[in-house]
Design a protein around this motif. Structure first.
Motif, PDB file in Angstrom:
ATOM      1  N   ASN A 190       0.181   4.589  -0.127  1.00  0.00           N
ATOM      2  CA  ASN A 190       0.075   5.526   0.133  1.00  0.00           C
ATOM      3  C   ASN A 190       0.476   5.836   1.996  1.00  0.00           C
ATOM      4  N   GLU A 191       0.822   4.511   2.696  1.00  0.00           N
ATOM      5  CA  GLU A 191       1.741   3.527   3.983  1.00  0.00           C
ATOM      6  C   GLU A 191       2.766   4.402   4.145  1.00  0.00           C
ATOM      7  N   THR A 228      -2.033  14.830   2.881  1.00  0.00           N
ATOM      8  CA  THR A 228      -2.082  15.417   3.776  1.00  0.00           C
ATOM      9  C   THR A 228      -1.072  13.405   4.383  1.00  0.00           C
ATOM     10  N   LYS A 276      -0.038   7.331   7.086  1.00  0.00           N
ATOM     11  CA  LYS A 276      -1.088   7.284   5.525  1.00  0.00           C
ATOM     12  C   LYS A 276      -1.376   9.132   4.984  1.00  0.00           C
ATOM     13  N   LYS A 277      -1.225   8.854   3.966  1.00  0.00           N
ATOM     14  CA  LYS A 277      -0.750  10.203   3.002  1.00  0.00           C
ATOM     15  C   LYS A 277      -1.887   9.763   1.734  1.00  0.00           C
ATOM     16  N   THR A 278      -2.920  11.343   1.997  1.00  0.00           N
ATOM     17  CA  THR A 278      -3.771  10.665   1.169  1.00  0.00           C
ATOM     18  C   THR A 278      -3.886  12.389   0.708  1.00  0.00           C
ATOM     19  N   GLY A 279      -3.564  12.502  -0.519  1.00  0.00           N
ATOM     20  CA  GLY A 279      -2.940  13.750  -0.968  1.00  0.00           C
ATOM     21  C   GLY A 279      -2.419  14.615  -0.492  1.00  0.00           C
ATOM     22  N   GLU A 307      -1.102  14.698  12.683  1.00  0.00           N
ATOM     23  CA  GLU A 307      -1.260  15.347  11.113  1.00  0.00           C
ATOM     24  C   GLU A 307      -1.253  16.527  11.252  1.00  0.00           C
ATOM     25  N   LYS A 356       1.324  -1.663   0.107  1.00  0.00           N
ATOM     26  CA  LYS A 356       0.185  -0.265   0.013  1.00  0.00           C
ATOM     27  C   LYS A 356       0.887   0.943   0.119  1.00  0.00           C
ATOM     28  N   THR A 396      -1.681  11.270   8.171  1.00  0.00           N
ATOM     29  CA  THR A 396      -3.016  11.383   9.484  1.00  0.00           C
ATOM     30  C   THR A 396      -2.137   9.926   9.107  1.00  0.00           C
ATOM     31  N   LYS A 399      -0.539  18.113   7.177  1.00  0.00           N
ATOM     32  CA  LYS A 399      -0.811  18.723   5.605  1.00  0.00           C
ATOM     33  C   LYS A 399       0.466  19.845   5.094  1.00  0.00           C
TER      34      LYS A 399
END
Length: 144
Positions: free
Chosen positions: A78-79, A99, A94-97, A116, A76, A101, A118
């Motif tokens: 994004n981890e 960011t 974990k990466k989302t866009g 958290e 995965k 978290t 950004k």
């Protein structure tokens, strides 16, 4: 034979120059209370198709940077796991866009704090400053 050697030299030169790198700065909080900053440099691995990460972070009230050993989950992408130099803590993010978290976990696992982050913009001068700082932190931690 000379043509083959010349072709190999050209290929190696092209591959050496094809390496890319990116630098990203992330700002946010740990446990919603403690402002932190993470600097991550991403580069192509010279021997594999994988990416290499060099990173450091600090609590914004402190001037001391903590070097991080970053591993990306192969299944995965994004981890990530970021281990503090000296194993004083671990972040699982974990990466989302733009960011990140996740959690910061103490070595004895008794403390788990929410993280958290950004992405924050940087100037060329700021990138150079972070690169210099990361080089110094790496030298301090790994010099013989």
């Amino acid at each position: 034979m000379k043509k083959i050697i010349l072709l190999l030299i050209i290929c190696f030169s092209f591959n050496a120059n094809a390496q890319k790198s990116a630098s990203n700065l992330y700002k946010g909080t740990m446990d919603g209370k403690f402002p932190i900053t993470i600097y991550i440099k991403t580069e192509d691995h010279p021997c594999t198709a994988d990416l290499m990460y060099t990173s450091m972070y600090r609590y914004n009230k402190s001037k001391k940077w903590i070097q991080l050993d970053v591993t990306q989950n192969a299944k995965k992408e994004n981890e990530f796991v970021l281990v503090e130099h000296g194993f004083s803590g671990v972040m699982i993010l974990k990466k989302t866009g733009n960011t990140f978290t996740g959690l910061w976990i103490s070595p004895d696992t008794t403390k788990q704090l929410k993280v958290e982050l950004k992405e924050a913009p940087m100037t060329k001068k700021e990138i150079e400053s972070y690169e210099d700082t990361m080089e110094k932190v790496n030298y301090e931690n790994n010099d013989c």
